[in-house]
Design a protein around this motif. Structure first.
Motif, mmCIF file in Angstrom:
data_model
loop_
_atom_site.group_PDB
_atom_site.id
_atom_site.type_symbol
_atom_site.label_atom_id
_atom_site.label_comp_id
_atom_site.label_asym_id
_atom_site.label_seq_id
_atom_site.Cartn_x
_atom_site.Cartn_y
_atom_site.Cartn_z
ATOM 1 N N LYS A 87 28.281 37.715 -44.383
ATOM 2 C CA LYS A 87 26.989 37.460 -43.754
ATOM 3 C C LYS A 87 25.956 37.411 -44.871
ATOM 4 N N THR A 88 25.318 36.251 -45.016
ATOM 5 C CA THR A 88 24.363 36.070 -46.092
ATOM 6 C C THR A 88 23.045 35.524 -45.561
ATOM 7 N N ALA A 89 22.014 35.696 -46.364
ATOM 8 C CA ALA A 89 20.697 35.167 -46.044
ATOM 9 C C ALA A 89 19.943 35.024 -47.356
ATOM 10 N N CYS A 120 33.308 30.017 -37.726
ATOM 11 C CA CYS A 120 32.052 30.001 -38.473
ATOM 12 C C CYS A 120 30.949 30.602 -37.620
ATOM 13 N N ASP A 121 30.291 31.587 -38.172
ATOM 14 C CA ASP A 121 29.153 32.226 -37.519
ATOM 15 C C ASP A 121 27.911 31.748 -38.242
ATOM 16 N N LYS A 122 26.832 31.524 -37.525
ATOM 17 C CA LYS A 122 25.603 31.014 -38.111
ATOM 18 C C LYS A 122 25.105 31.902 -39.253
ATOM 19 N N GLY A 123 25.192 33.200 -39.131
ATOM 20 C CA GLY A 123 24.721 34.119 -40.164
ATOM 21 C C GLY A 123 25.803 34.476 -41.145
ATOM 22 N N GLU A 126 18.699 28.037 -41.648
ATOM 23 C CA GLU A 126 19.017 29.101 -40.692
ATOM 24 C C GLU A 126 19.400 30.407 -41.377
ATOM 25 N N TYR A 127 19.665 30.352 -42.684
ATOM 26 C CA TYR A 127 19.975 31.576 -43.419
ATOM 27 C C TYR A 127 18.731 32.235 -44.008
ATOM 28 N N GLU A 128 17.604 31.555 -43.931
ATOM 29 C CA GLU A 128 16.376 32.104 -44.506
ATOM 30 C C GLU A 128 15.791 33.172 -43.589
ATOM 31 N N ILE A 129 15.467 34.315 -44.157
ATOM 32 C CA ILE A 129 14.905 35.429 -43.390
ATOM 33 C C ILE A 129 13.551 35.861 -43.952
ATOM 34 N N THR A 130 12.908 35.002 -44.722
ATOM 35 C CA THR A 130 11.620 35.338 -45.338
ATOM 36 C C THR A 130 10.611 35.785 -44.291
ATOM 37 N N ASP A 131 10.477 35.022 -43.204
ATOM 38 C CA ASP A 131 9.488 35.351 -42.170
ATOM 39 C C ASP A 131 9.750 36.715 -41.547
ATOM 40 N N TYR A 146 16.855 46.616 -44.802
ATOM 41 C CA TYR A 146 17.009 45.594 -43.784
ATOM 42 C C TYR A 146 18.406 44.992 -43.848
ATOM 43 N N GLY A 147 18.857 44.676 -45.060
ATOM 44 C CA GLY A 147 20.191 44.110 -45.232
ATOM 45 C C GLY A 147 21.282 45.032 -44.722
ATOM 46 N N LYS A 148 21.159 46.300 -45.027
ATOM 47 C CA LYS A 148 22.152 47.274 -44.538
ATOM 48 C C LYS A 148 22.105 47.372 -43.017
ATOM 49 N N LYS A 149 20.909 47.476 -42.478
ATOM 50 C CA LYS A 149 20.726 47.632 -41.035
ATOM 51 C C LYS A 149 21.280 46.438 -40.261
ATOM 52 N N GLU A 150 21.057 45.234 -40.795
ATOM 53 C CA GLU A 150 21.472 44.022 -40.096
ATOM 54 C C GLU A 150 22.876 43.562 -40.478
ATOM 55 N N GLY A 151 23.532 44.291 -41.367
ATOM 56 C CA GLY A 151 24.915 43.984 -41.711
ATOM 57 C C GLY A 151 25.106 42.815 -42.662
ATOM 58 N N TYR A 152 24.131 42.543 -43.490
ATOM 59 C CA TYR A 152 24.267 41.463 -44.467
ATOM 60 C C TYR A 152 25.121 41.923 -45.643
ATOM 61 N N ASP A 153 25.942 41.018 -46.133
ATOM 62 C CA ASP A 153 26.692 41.287 -47.345
ATOM 63 C C ASP A 153 25.843 40.968 -48.565
ATOM 64 N N TYR A 154 25.056 39.899 -48.465
ATOM 65 C CA TYR A 154 24.184 39.481 -49.554
ATOM 66 C C TYR A 154 22.887 38.930 -48.990
ATOM 67 N N ILE A 155 21.790 39.245 -49.674
ATOM 68 C CA ILE A 155 20.507 38.600 -49.417
ATOM 69 C C ILE A 155 20.041 38.088 -50.776
#
Length: 195
Positions: free
Chosen positions: A28-30, A17-20, A159-164, A135-144
């Motif tokens: 990888k979700t946020a 399990c990875d935090k992100g 910890e999955y929130e990236i609003t800030d 941002y999602g593509k750059k950081e490797g997110y599958d879903y935001i």
């Protein structure tokens, strides 16, 4: 033997399990609090403030014309008896026309405001969506995902929130500052170091 295999499987699952990352799918979700994003994005706040000022100016102009119309209508009531029926009919028609024109002017002003500021607001929202996608593509997110008024998430670990992070990037871009995308992990490290 079965217990040790189950424990080994559970231990491997916990280790992997990875935090992100979502543990069930390895994704990888946020998520972003869209209400907070809308309330605190400076370009949007500035534009809405400009719209509010322009709306107030238009309302003052309309109120002044409405006040003049009311004064003329009151004057009409006082002069109607002394100036005769023909004058009263012409003056009444004039007052009705002015009232209709005032209503048309109000509608036109509101449509102008909505068109001018609505289009710009839609453009800003499109830019925000594009930024989040990049941002999602750059950081490797599958879903935001988005939360807020039209929530598509009812719960998410903080910890999955990236609003800030997104808000900080958007505001830096708006101000013309160099963008340094900060990952949620770096954000957590900053808050941990600050403690």
């Amino acid at each position: 033997m079965k217990k040790s295999l189950i424990l080994l499987g559970a231990a491997l699952a916990m280790i992997s399990c990875d935090k992100g990352t979502s543990s069930s799918a390895g994704l990888k979700t946020a998520y972003i609090d869209t209400v907070e994003l809308m309330e605190n994005y400076e370009e949007l706040k500035d534009w809405e403030s400009k719209g509010k000022v322009k709306k107030e100016e238009m309302e003052r102009e309309l109120q002044e014309e409405a006040r003049k119309l009311e004064l003329d209508a009151a004057s009409f009531q006082n002069e109607m008896q002394s100036k005769g029926r023909q004058w009263a009919e012409l003056k009444y028609q004039e007052l009705q026309k002015r009232q209709r024109d005032l209503g048309i002017k109000q509608e036109t002003m509101m449509m102008q405001l909505q068109e001018e500021f609505g289009v710009k607001r839609d453009t800003i929202l499109s830019q925000m969506k594009r930024h989040i996608k990049e941002y999602g593509k750059k950081e490797g997110y599958d879903y935001i995902y988005g939360t807020g008024d039209a929530a598509s998430i009812l719960y998410g670990k903080e910890e999955y929130e990236i609003t800030d992070v997104i808000l900080k990037d958007l505001n830096k871009n708006y101000k013309g500052e160099a963008t340094t995308t900060e990952t949620p992990e770096a954000k957590e490290e900053d808050t941990t170091a600050a403690k």
